[in-house]
Scaffold this motif. Structure first.
Motif, PDB file in Angstrom:
ATOM      1  N   GLY A 182       0.167  52.570  21.522  1.00 18.38           N
ATOM      2  CA  GLY A 182       1.687  52.652  21.468  1.00 18.38           C
ATOM      3  C   GLY A 182       1.859  52.874  23.167  1.00 18.38           C
ATOM      4  N   SER A 183       3.043  53.775  23.071  1.00 18.31           N
ATOM      5  CA  SER A 183       3.633  53.865  24.262  1.00 18.31           C
ATOM      6  C   SER A 183       2.497  54.804  25.344  1.00 18.31           C
ATOM      7  CB  SER A 183       5.041  54.764  24.202  1.00 18.31           C
ATOM      8  OG  SER A 183       5.502  55.174  25.351  1.00 18.31           O
ATOM      9  N   PHE A 184       2.500  54.247  26.684  1.00 14.31           N
ATOM     10  CA  PHE A 184       1.719  54.896  27.678  1.00 14.31           C
ATOM     11  C   PHE A 184       2.354  56.411  27.842  1.00 14.31           C
ATOM     12  CE2 PHE A 184       1.272  56.639  31.833  1.00 14.31           C
ATOM     13  CZ  PHE A 184      -0.018  56.140  32.082  1.00 14.31           C
ATOM     14  N   ASP A 185       3.351  56.794  27.426  1.00 14.54           N
ATOM     15  CA  ASP A 185       4.013  58.125  27.732  1.00 14.54           C
ATOM     16  C   ASP A 185       3.345  58.943  26.675  1.00 14.54           C
ATOM     17  OD1 ASP A 185       5.342  57.387  30.056  1.00 14.54           O
ATOM     18  OD2 ASP A 185       7.148  56.844  28.743  1.00 14.54           O
ATOM     19  N   ASP A 186       3.023  58.375  25.404  1.00 14.28           N
ATOM     20  CA  ASP A 186       2.545  59.407  24.280  1.00 14.28           C
ATOM     21  C   ASP A 186       1.061  59.170  24.138  1.00 14.28           C
ATOM     22  OD1 ASP A 186       5.137  59.400  23.525  1.00 14.28           O
ATOM     23  OD2 ASP A 186       5.157  57.654  22.433  1.00 14.28           O
ATOM     24  N   ALA A 187       0.335  59.166  25.248  1.00 12.91           N
ATOM     25  CA  ALA A 187      -1.272  59.041  25.341  1.00 12.91           C
ATOM     26  C   ALA A 187      -1.809  60.155  24.983  1.00 12.91           C
ATOM     27  CB  ALA A 187      -1.792  58.623  26.767  1.00 12.91           C
ATOM     28  N   TYR A 188      -1.161  61.485  25.313  1.00 15.83           N
ATOM     29  CA  TYR A 188      -1.620  62.841  25.089  1.00 15.83           C
ATOM     30  C   TYR A 188      -1.534  63.059  23.407  1.00 15.83           C
ATOM     31  CZ  TYR A 188      -1.768  63.740  29.800  1.00 15.83           C
ATOM     32  OH  TYR A 188      -2.225  63.505  31.377  1.00 15.83           O
ATOM     33  N   ASP A 189      -0.601  62.459  22.971  1.00 20.03           N
ATOM     34  CA  ASP A 189      -0.509  62.615  21.290  1.00 20.03           C
ATOM     35  C   ASP A 189      -1.517  61.612  20.683  1.00 20.03           C
ATOM     36  OD1 ASP A 189       1.798  64.146  21.787  1.00 20.03           O
ATOM     37  OD2 ASP A 189       3.072  62.275  21.762  1.00 20.03           O
ATOM     38  N   TYR A 190      -2.016  60.619  21.211  1.00 26.43           N
ATOM     39  CA  TYR A 190      -2.986  59.888  20.572  1.00 26.43           C
ATOM     40  C   TYR A 190      -4.391  60.576  20.885  1.00 26.43           C
ATOM     41  CZ  TYR A 190       0.807  56.407  21.095  1.00 26.43           C
ATOM     42  OH  TYR A 190       1.922  55.915  20.874  1.00 26.43           O
ATOM     43  N   SER A 191      -4.732  61.077  22.054  1.00 27.67           N
ATOM     44  CA  SER A 191      -5.848  61.825  22.224  1.00 27.67           C
ATOM     45  C   SER A 191      -5.941  63.106  21.591  1.00 27.67           C
ATOM     46  CB  SER A 191      -6.050  61.774  23.943  1.00 27.67           C
ATOM     47  OG  SER A 191      -5.077  62.856  24.263  1.00 27.67           O
ATOM     48  N   ARG A 192      -4.944  63.659  21.235  1.00 26.74           N
ATOM     49  CA  ARG A 192      -4.981  64.891  20.652  1.00 26.74           C
ATOM     50  C   ARG A 192      -5.596  64.892  19.163  1.00 26.74           C
ATOM     51  NH1 ARG A 192      -1.762  69.384  21.491  1.00 26.74           N
ATOM     52  NH2 ARG A 192      -1.522  70.769  19.870  1.00 26.74           N
ATOM     53  N   VAL A 193      -5.458  63.624  18.520  1.00 29.05           N
ATOM     54  CA  VAL A 193      -6.148  63.599  17.287  1.00 29.05           C
ATOM     55  C   VAL A 193      -7.632  63.684  17.292  1.00 29.05           C
ATOM     56  CG1 VAL A 193      -6.210  61.985  15.390  1.00 29.05           C
ATOM     57  CG2 VAL A 193      -4.136  62.411  16.293  1.00 29.05           C
ATOM     58  N   THR A 194      -8.076  63.007  18.393  1.00 30.03           N
ATOM     59  CA  THR A 194      -9.512  62.735  18.747  1.00 30.03           C
ATOM     60  C   THR A 194     -10.025  64.217  19.192  1.00 30.03           C
ATOM     61  OG1 THR A 194      -9.182  60.821  19.550  1.00 30.03           O
ATOM     62  CG2 THR A 194     -11.256  61.844  19.913  1.00 30.03           C
ATOM     63  N   VAL A 195      -9.438  64.888  19.900  1.00 32.62           N
ATOM     64  CA  VAL A 195      -9.892  66.248  20.212  1.00 32.62           C
ATOM     65  C   VAL A 195      -9.855  67.255  19.106  1.00 32.62           C
ATOM     66  CG1 VAL A 195      -9.225  68.156  21.828  1.00 32.62           C
ATOM     67  CG2 VAL A 195      -9.126  65.905  22.618  1.00 32.62           C
ATOM     68  N   GLN A 196      -9.002  67.090  18.328  1.00 31.64           N
ATOM     69  CA  GLN A 196      -8.762  68.002  17.094  1.00 31.64           C
ATOM     70  C   GLN A 196     -10.038  67.794  16.115  1.00 31.64           C
ATOM     71  OE1 GLN A 196      -4.801  66.915  15.921  1.00 31.64           O
ATOM     72  NE2 GLN A 196      -4.055  69.084  16.270  1.00 31.64           N
ATOM     73  N   LYS A 197     -10.399  66.501  16.105  1.00 30.68           N
ATOM     74  CA  LYS A 197     -11.580  66.071  15.212  1.00 30.68           C
ATOM     75  C   LYS A 197     -12.922  66.627  15.881  1.00 30.68           C
ATOM     76  CE  LYS A 197     -13.760  62.239  13.202  1.00 30.68           C
ATOM     77  NZ  LYS A 197     -15.207  62.288  13.721  1.00 30.68           N
ATOM     78  N   VAL A 198     -13.220  66.608  17.154  1.00 30.61           N
ATOM     79  CA  VAL A 198     -14.390  66.951  17.857  1.00 30.61           C
ATOM     80  C   VAL A 198     -14.391  68.510  17.685  1.00 30.61           C
ATOM     81  CG1 VAL A 198     -15.396  66.986  20.251  1.00 30.61           C
ATOM     82  CG2 VAL A 198     -14.499  64.737  19.486  1.00 30.61           C
ATOM     83  N   LEU A 199     -13.357  69.265  18.047  1.00 36.83           N
ATOM     84  CA  LEU A 199     -13.546  70.732  18.030  1.00 36.83           C
ATOM     85  C   LEU A 199     -13.610  70.969  16.604  1.00 36.83           C
ATOM     86  CD1 LEU A 199     -10.206  71.505  20.017  1.00 36.83           C
ATOM     87  CD2 LEU A 199     -12.662  71.670  20.801  1.00 36.83           C
ATOM     88  N   LYS A 200     -13.225  70.173  15.426  1.00 41.67           N
ATOM     89  CA  LYS A 200     -13.661  70.608  13.991  1.00 41.67           C
ATOM     90  C   LYS A 200     -15.094  70.385  13.919  1.00 41.67           C
ATOM     91  CE  LYS A 200     -12.182  70.122   9.422  1.00 41.67           C
ATOM     92  NZ  LYS A 200     -10.979  69.268   8.374  1.00 41.67           N
ATOM     93  N   GLU A 201     -15.522  69.457  14.318  1.00 39.66           N
ATOM     94  CA  GLU A 201     -17.169  69.085  14.304  1.00 39.66           C
ATOM     95  C   GLU A 201     -18.057  69.901  15.148  1.00 39.66           C
ATOM     96  OE1 GLU A 201     -17.042  65.086  14.991  1.00 39.66           O
ATOM     97  OE2 GLU A 201     -16.226  64.482  12.907  1.00 39.66           O
ATOM     98  N   HIS A 202     -17.463  70.375  16.252  1.00 36.79           N
ATOM     99  CA  HIS A 202     -18.493  70.949  17.186  1.00 36.79           C
ATOM    100  C   HIS A 202     -17.949  72.320  17.779  1.00 36.79           C
ATOM    101  CE1 HIS A 202     -20.747  67.452  17.384  1.00 36.79           C
ATOM    102  NE2 HIS A 202     -19.686  66.613  17.577  1.00 36.79           N
ATOM    103  N   LYS A 203     -18.408  73.536  17.189  1.00 39.47           N
ATOM    104  CA  LYS A 203     -17.889  74.747  17.334  1.00 39.47           C
ATOM    105  C   LYS A 203     -18.295  75.491  18.345  1.00 39.47           C
ATOM    106  CE  LYS A 203     -15.986  74.495  13.172  1.00 39.47           C
ATOM    107  NZ  LYS A 203     -14.481  74.388  13.217  1.00 39.47           N
ATOM    108  N   ASP A 204     -19.311  74.886  19.208  1.00 38.65           N
ATOM    109  CA  ASP A 204     -19.983  75.748  20.539  1.00 38.65           C
ATOM    110  C   ASP A 204     -19.698  75.072  21.666  1.00 38.65           C
ATOM    111  OD1 ASP A 204     -21.157  77.505  18.618  1.00 38.65           O
ATOM    112  OD2 ASP A 204     -23.008  76.183  18.308  1.00 38.65           O
ATOM    113  N   LEU A 205     -18.589  74.242  21.800  1.00 44.43           N
ATOM    114  CA  LEU A 205     -18.182  73.615  23.292  1.00 44.43           C
ATOM    115  C   LEU A 205     -17.689  74.601  23.920  1.00 44.43           C
ATOM    116  CD1 LEU A 205     -16.330  70.661  21.974  1.00 44.43           C
ATOM    117  CD2 LEU A 205     -18.325  70.549  23.024  1.00 44.43           C
ATOM    118  N   LYS A 206     -18.423  74.752  25.144  1.00 45.18           N
ATOM    119  CA  LYS A 206     -18.074  75.739  26.224  1.00 45.18           C
ATOM    120  C   LYS A 206     -16.939  75.123  27.372  1.00 45.18           C
ATOM    121  CE  LYS A 206     -21.083  78.580  24.619  1.00 45.18           C
ATOM    122  NZ  LYS A 206     -20.624  79.737  23.440  1.00 45.18           N
ATOM    123  N   LEU A 207     -16.958  73.934  27.432  1.00 44.35           N
ATOM    124  CA  LEU A 207     -16.081  73.320  28.713  1.00 44.35           C
ATOM    125  C   LEU A 207     -15.676  71.892  27.811  1.00 44.35           C
ATOM    126  CD1 LEU A 207     -17.938  73.886  31.828  1.00 44.35           C
ATOM    127  CD2 LEU A 207     -15.931  74.844  31.234  1.00 44.35           C
TER     128      LEU A 207
END
Length: 416
Positions: free
Chosen positions: A241-266
């Protein structure tokens, strides 16, 4: 009969307008011109609304003014909780309330309030729109705030006609180890002019293959060498989609990763800046490196202070191990738009900009490797790594050491 005629003459009267007088002609002409101007404005607004005009058009400005100022004001007064969680406007925006008809028209067409000079500085002077950044690690050498990746707001977005690329698999830690570091790229196709000979414009330095993802991969490899399990996602947000909405698209990925991996330090969202090469390059022992900039999200970010502490600590490690390679830490101040950069999702998340479009991919990868070593040392010091993990530190020469070494070599050559 005469009495009746007399009453009729008194009941009905006639009014005669003398249109030949100068005052009457002036009044009629003025009314006509005012009606014509009003009709033209109404027509322009109607056409723009029908054709879906952008916010830079007259209709867009009117709607923007209504939505941003009026609606937010009404909702804030009627809903107390809205005022506490809604975005805080900048000083220029919060005071933009022009008074007087002429000032109102000026503000409508130019976004300038004659009674508030900040509106002229904030909206018309390049760079002043991001003046609400706060420098956390002051350095007189580097005082330039991070610039937008797509600097020319009047130009069409760089991904307007982007084509999907082949699927790239994410990099998963070996032996199914639980990752301690997560790397992703909201603007994954940010690229570099030295590696794109067919492109001359920095605003068009984007590529499906040669891009910032490879710098992230270099950092991942260095972390792995130092015993740090690291995950990197290579999702192509460019065509979503729009270049200006890139953080909204990556947010979905980050939320999925954070749900699957609880011990991330950085957690690192790795970008490149859009400043010229002379602002983003540092030479160590005759070798050019892309400079590092740590960015902290502000606005409605509940983890802002912790994000700031993490970024500042990493910057201190970089300064200690590789003096001069960082441009500091910047924290985004309050604004009327989203400035969280997804850092509200985790307190250990930092946005990192490595170099700019004028740097080469090799310079980016060199710096990313050093950044990986610094992050590994940080994790070891906070006991995230087991004590037996060794983190080799290759400390390049500082500028003063380089000058001293050159003087000694010149003396030796002179004695010979």
């Amino acid at each position: 009969m005469k009495k009746f005629d007399h009453e009729r003459k008194r009941r009905f009267r006639s009014l005669t307008l003398n249109l030949s007088s100068q005052r009457a002609r002036t009044a009629i002409i003025t009314m006509g011109l005012a009606t014509a101007v009003f009709s033209i404005i109404v027509c322009v607004v109607a056409v723009q609304l029908i054709t879906g005009g952008q916010s830079k058009g007259l209709a867009g400005r009117i709607l923007h003014s209504i939505s941003v100022h009026s609606l937010n004001g009404v909702m804030s007064q009627e809903l107390p909780m809205y005022a506490s969680i809604g975005p805080t406007p900048t000083l220029a925006e919060s005071n933009a309330s022009p008074r007087g008809l002429s000032n109102m028209l000026l503000y409508l067409f130019t976004d300038i309030d004659a009674g508030n000079p900040l509106t002229m500085l904030g909206f018309q002077v390049p760079g002043m729109a991001v003046s609400d950044f706060k420098l956390l690690t002051p350095d007189p050498t580097y005082t330039v705030p991070p610039s937008d990746d797509h600097a020319d707001k009047n130009a069409p977005p760089p991904n307007l006609e982007a084509k999907p690329r082949e699927k790239v698999e994410d990099v998963i830690p070996a032996n199914n180890n639980e990752p301690l570091v997560y790397i992703y790229h909201s603007h994954n196709r940010e690229s570099f002019l030295p590696d794109l000979p067919q492109i001359q414009n920095a605003d068009r330095a984007y590529d499906a293959k040669k891009n910032i993802e490879q710098a992230g991969s270099a950092m991942l490899e260095e972390l792995k060498k130092n015993g740090v399990p690291t995950l990197q996602t290579l999702e192509d947000y460019w065509t979503q989609g729009s270049f200006d909405d890139a953080y909204d698209y990556s947010r979905v990925t980050v939320q999925k990763v954070l749900k699957e991996h609880k011990d991330l330090k950085l957690i690192f969202d790795i970008h490149r800046d859009s400043l010229p090469r002379d602002k983003t390059t540092f030479n160590i022992d005759g070798v050019d490196y892309a400079m590092v900039y740590f960015i902290v999200g502000g606005g409605n970010n509940p983890h802002s202070d912790q994000n700031q502490a993490t970024a500042t600590k990493l910057q201190e490690y970089m300064n200690k191990m590789y003096p001069g390679l960082t441009r500091g830490v910047w924290k985004k101040g309050p604004a009327s738009y989203d400035t969280r950069y997804n850092q509200d999702l985790n307190r250990n998340m930092v946005l990192i900009e490595i170099g700019g479009p004028g740097n080469s991919l090799e310079e980016e990868k060199r710096t990313a490797a050093l950044l990986g070593k610094a992050a590994a040392q940080y994790l070891k010091d906070i006991k995230a790594l087991s004590p037996e993990v060794q983190v080799p530190v290759e400390k390049p020469l500082t500028k003063q050491q380089q000058d001293s070494q050159q003087r000694q070599e010149q003396k030796q050559q002179g004695s010979n």
